[in-house]
Design a protein around this motif. Structure first.
Motif, short mmCIF file in Angstrom:
data_model
loop_
_atom_site.label_atom_id
_atom_site.label_comp_id
_atom_site.label_asym_id
_atom_site.label_seq_id
_atom_site.Cartn_x
_atom_site.Cartn_y
_atom_site.Cartn_z
N ASN A 47 0.82 -1.21 0.00
CA ASN A 47 0.00 0.00 0.00
C ASN A 47 0.85 1.26 0.00
OD1 ASN A 47 -2.52 -1.27 -0.03
ND2 ASN A 47 -2.53 -1.54 2.18
N VAL A 48 1.91 1.24 0.83
CA VAL A 48 2.80 2.39 0.87
C VAL A 48 3.44 2.61 -0.49
CG1 VAL A 48 4.98 3.25 1.81
CG2 VAL A 48 3.27 2.28 3.33
N SER A 49 3.89 1.51 -1.10
CA SER A 49 4.51 1.62 -2.42
C SER A 49 3.53 2.20 -3.43
CB SER A 49 5.00 0.24 -2.89
OG SER A 49 5.94 -0.30 -1.98
N HIS A 50 2.29 1.70 -3.36
CA HIS A 50 1.27 2.18 -4.30
C HIS A 50 0.97 3.66 -4.06
CE1 HIS A 50 -2.32 2.28 -6.79
NE2 HIS A 50 -2.98 2.77 -5.76
N TYR A 62 -7.02 1.28 4.35
CA TYR A 62 -8.32 0.82 3.87
C TYR A 62 -9.18 2.03 3.52
CZ TYR A 62 -12.71 -1.67 3.45
OH TYR A 62 -13.88 -2.20 2.96
N LYS A 63 -9.81 1.97 2.36
CA LYS A 63 -10.65 3.06 1.89
C LYS A 63 -12.04 2.52 1.59
CE LYS A 63 -6.57 5.14 -0.18
NZ LYS A 63 -5.90 5.54 -1.43
N ALA A 64 -12.99 2.93 2.41
CA ALA A 64 -14.34 2.38 2.27
C ALA A 64 -14.98 2.81 0.95
CB ALA A 64 -15.21 2.83 3.43
N ASN A 65 -14.72 4.03 0.53
CA ASN A 65 -15.31 4.53 -0.71
C ASN A 65 -14.21 4.64 -1.75
OD1 ASN A 65 -16.91 5.67 -2.65
ND2 ASN A 65 -17.50 7.48 -1.45
N GLN A 66 -13.87 3.52 -2.39
CA GLN A 66 -12.73 3.47 -3.30
C GLN A 66 -12.91 4.42 -4.48
OE1 GLN A 66 -9.96 1.86 -2.81
NE2 GLN A 66 -10.51 0.67 -1.01
N SER A 67 -14.11 4.59 -4.91
CA SER A 67 -14.35 5.41 -6.10
C SER A 67 -14.05 6.88 -5.86
CB SER A 67 -15.80 5.25 -6.57
OG SER A 67 -16.69 5.72 -5.57
N ARG A 68 -14.14 7.30 -4.58
CA ARG A 68 -13.97 8.72 -4.29
C ARG A 68 -12.68 9.02 -3.56
NH1 ARG A 68 -18.98 11.43 -1.59
NH2 ARG A 68 -17.60 13.18 -2.01
N SER A 69 -11.95 8.00 -3.13
CA SER A 69 -10.79 8.21 -2.27
C SER A 69 -9.74 9.08 -2.91
CB SER A 69 -10.17 6.85 -1.90
OG SER A 69 -11.07 6.13 -1.12
N GLY A 119 -10.02 11.15 -5.43
CA GLY A 119 -10.49 12.51 -5.67
C GLY A 119 -10.53 13.33 -4.41
N GLU A 120 -10.79 12.68 -3.29
CA GLU A 120 -10.86 13.38 -2.01
C GLU A 120 -9.50 13.49 -1.35
OE1 GLU A 120 -13.40 14.87 -0.93
OE2 GLU A 120 -15.02 14.06 -2.18
N GLY A 121 -8.48 12.90 -1.94
CA GLY A 121 -7.13 12.98 -1.37
C GLY A 121 -6.93 12.13 -0.15
N SER A 122 -7.68 11.04 -0.01
CA SER A 122 -7.57 10.18 1.16
C SER A 122 -6.41 9.19 1.01
CB SER A 122 -8.89 9.41 1.34
OG SER A 122 -8.75 8.47 2.38
N SER A 123 -5.71 8.94 2.15
CA SER A 123 -4.62 7.95 2.16
C SER A 123 -5.04 6.66 2.87
CB SER A 123 -3.39 8.54 2.87
OG SER A 123 -3.68 8.77 4.25
N GLY A 124 -6.16 6.70 3.58
CA GLY A 124 -6.59 5.51 4.32
C GLY A 124 -5.86 5.31 5.63
N LEU A 125 -5.17 6.37 6.12
CA LEU A 125 -4.41 6.26 7.38
C LEU A 125 -5.03 7.06 8.52
CD1 LEU A 125 -0.73 6.56 6.07
CD2 LEU A 125 -1.88 4.50 6.88
N GLY A 126 -5.92 7.98 8.20
CA GLY A 126 -6.45 8.87 9.24
C GLY A 126 -7.12 8.15 10.38
N LEU A 127 -8.01 7.19 10.07
CA LEU A 127 -8.72 6.47 11.13
C LEU A 127 -7.80 5.53 11.90
CD1 LEU A 127 -12.16 5.71 9.46
CD2 LEU A 127 -11.61 7.44 11.18
N SER A 128 -6.80 4.96 11.21
CA SER A 128 -5.82 4.10 11.91
C SER A 128 -5.04 4.92 12.93
CB SER A 128 -4.86 3.48 10.90
OG SER A 128 -5.54 2.63 10.00
N ILE A 129 -4.64 6.12 12.53
CA ILE A 129 -3.93 7.01 13.45
C ILE A 129 -4.83 7.40 14.61
CG2 ILE A 129 -2.89 9.30 13.66
CD1 ILE A 129 -1.89 8.98 10.77
N SER A 130 -6.08 7.71 14.31
CA SER A 130 -7.03 8.10 15.36
C SER A 130 -7.22 6.98 16.38
CB SER A 130 -8.37 8.48 14.73
OG SER A 130 -8.23 9.58 13.86
#
Length: 459
Positions: free
Chosen positions: A245-248, A409-416, A418-429
């Motif tokens: 994931n990091v590589s991607h 992990y990105k629940a909304n893959q289609s929008r991730s 475009g929204e600039g999500s990395s999928g790390l915010g909730l893990s950090i929280s």
């Protein structure tokens, strides 16, 4: 290097040998203290009974009488002190008897040779076939005093018993050694399996399949080891997934940046195109910077077991500052902010918790459509602080809810993207809340919205 099996077998054999020697030693002490005087007293009574019987039946020839006594399992020595001596019953192995002893008995004393016989500390003195190891009493025969020395004949009275005990000792020793060899293998076998399993894990094979069905400590160790192998397998899978994931995530902006940088080097671009490409390049740079910062934050949190910094601060103040900082984004989407913020004083890491509130509010703004509503509730009880962030956004499916705290992990893959999500915010929280010994969970329905709840224990 000795194997564990060899060590166990040697240890058990040493224990058996040591316990046997100690048992023999204490048995000798018991013989010297208790049995030896008791045996002396018993043979003394027998000798005096022989003496008394003959004195009351003097018509019986002394030699005939003593021969009969000898056939009952006794050894007898009869002497007058002048060289006339005879043996009855079994034969003595040692026939030397001090003259002084003979004279004492002829003088009417009773000789307690069994009690005074010097055998050291060994119980074998009980079986010493020595004329000194006897009881001596005077006997009157034909008007002449004779010295009679008497003891039990161990060969006749205890011969079979000695063989019996010798056989018991021999068979016990053989069976003990065999059982030690078998039980040692039984004990070591699970450890051998654990060793082989460890080698397999070291090679990267986590499917060790331990078959140890025991309820003792070794069984518990094997069970814990199997669970550990399973956790290691999950950890390795998570690591590989994390690396991928990091590589991607790193490759995507880098590839984009490289492409636009190449285009910007072209002399055929118009000023408008150049400005557009520079803007995209800037956005990708920001995205890459944000991702690396989150990775560094997550790596730093993974190394922490407890909070390093604790501040006393107002949670309400944090939320009002956050709402002010994000006002431009939620006003741009015409979102309604419904707030119910109690004045709550809390002790914890203020910077880390601010990051949690920022992640939750940013997600709520991001996935709530234009004109929607975001509700924020902050209140406390006697034992905990409760924070709820509810939005009327797109929601999360039931199948995705268990995975949303997974890294990347990105629940909304289609929008991730475009929204600039990395999928790390909730893990950090979640990691931050764990460091505060709290809990975070989510409730959501597709198309109706999502509610994140954080519960923090009072200090």
């Amino acid at each position: 290097m000795k194997s564990l099996y060899t060590r166990i077998v040697i240890t058990m054999l040493v224990v058996i040998l040591s316990s046997s020697l100690l048992g023999f030693f204490f048995a000798n002490i018991y013989y010297q203290v208790k049995l030896k005087p008791f045996n002396d007293e018993k043979i003394t009574e027998m000798a005096k009974a022989v003496q008394k019987f003959y004195q009351t039946n003097e018509s019986v020839p002394l030699d005939s009488y003593l021969e009969n006594v000898g056939t009952l399992g006794y050894e007898l020595y009869l002497t007058d002190g002048d060289g006339n001596s005879r043996y009855f019953g079994g034969e003595f192995r040692e026939t030397y008897l001090p003259e002084k002893t003979v004279q004492q008995v002829l003088a009417g004393e009773t000789y307690h040779g069994i009690d005074t016989f010097q055998t050291g500390l060994f119980i074998t003195g009980f079986f010493d076939n020595d004329v000194r190891n006897t009881i001596g009493v005077p006997v009157e025969s034909d008007g002449k005093t004779m010295a009679l020395f008497l003891r039990q004949d161990p060969e006749r009275q205890f011969g079979e018993l000695r063989i019996f005990f010798a056989m018991i000792l021999t068979f016990t020793s053989i069976i003990s050694i065999l059982l030690v060899l078998i039980s040692g293998r039984y004990i070591v076998n699970p450890i051998v399996k654990l060793t082989n399993a460890t080698k397999q894990i070291r090679k990267g094979n986590y499917d060790v399949g331990l078959q140890v069905r025991r309820k003792d400590e070794i069984g518990q160790l094997a069970d814990s080891f199997a669970k550990m192998a399973g956790e290691l397998e999950k950890s390795e899978a998570a690591r590989q997934e994390f690396v991928a994931n990091v590589s991607h995530e790193l490759q995507s902006p880098l590839t984009s940046m490289q492409g636009f940088a190449t285009l910007l080097g072209s002399e055929t671009l118009t000023a408008t195109e150049r400005a557009e490409y520079l803007a995209v390049l800037s956005e990708e740079t920001k995205r890459l910077s944000s991702l690396t910062k989150q990775l560094l934050t997550l790596a730093s949190l993974d190394q922490e077991a407890e909070l390093r910094k604790k501040d006393v601060f107002q949670l309400e103040t944090q939320w009002r500052q956050l709402l002010q900082m994000t006002e431009w984004s939620w006003r741009a989407k015409e979102l309604t902010m419904d707030m119910e913020l109690a004045e709550v004083t809390y002790t914890g890491d203020a910077e880390l918790l601010y990051q949690v509130w920022s992640n939750l509010l940013t997600n709520a703004i991001k996935f709530t459509p234009k004109g929607g509503t975001i509700r924020i509730r902050l209140h406390e009880t006697a034992g905990e602080v409760r924070i709820e962030v509810e939005d009327s956004g797109i929601g999360i499916s039931d199948a995705e809810i268990p995975n949303i705290f997974r890294r990347f992990y990105k629940a909304n893959q289609s929008r991730s993207r475009g929204e600039g999500s990395s999928g790390l915010g909730l893990s950090i929280s979640q990691k931050i809340i764990d460091l505060h010994h709290g809990t975070i969970f989510v409730e959501s329905k597709l198309g109706k919205g999502t509610t994140f709840t954080v519960i923090l224990p009072k200090n």
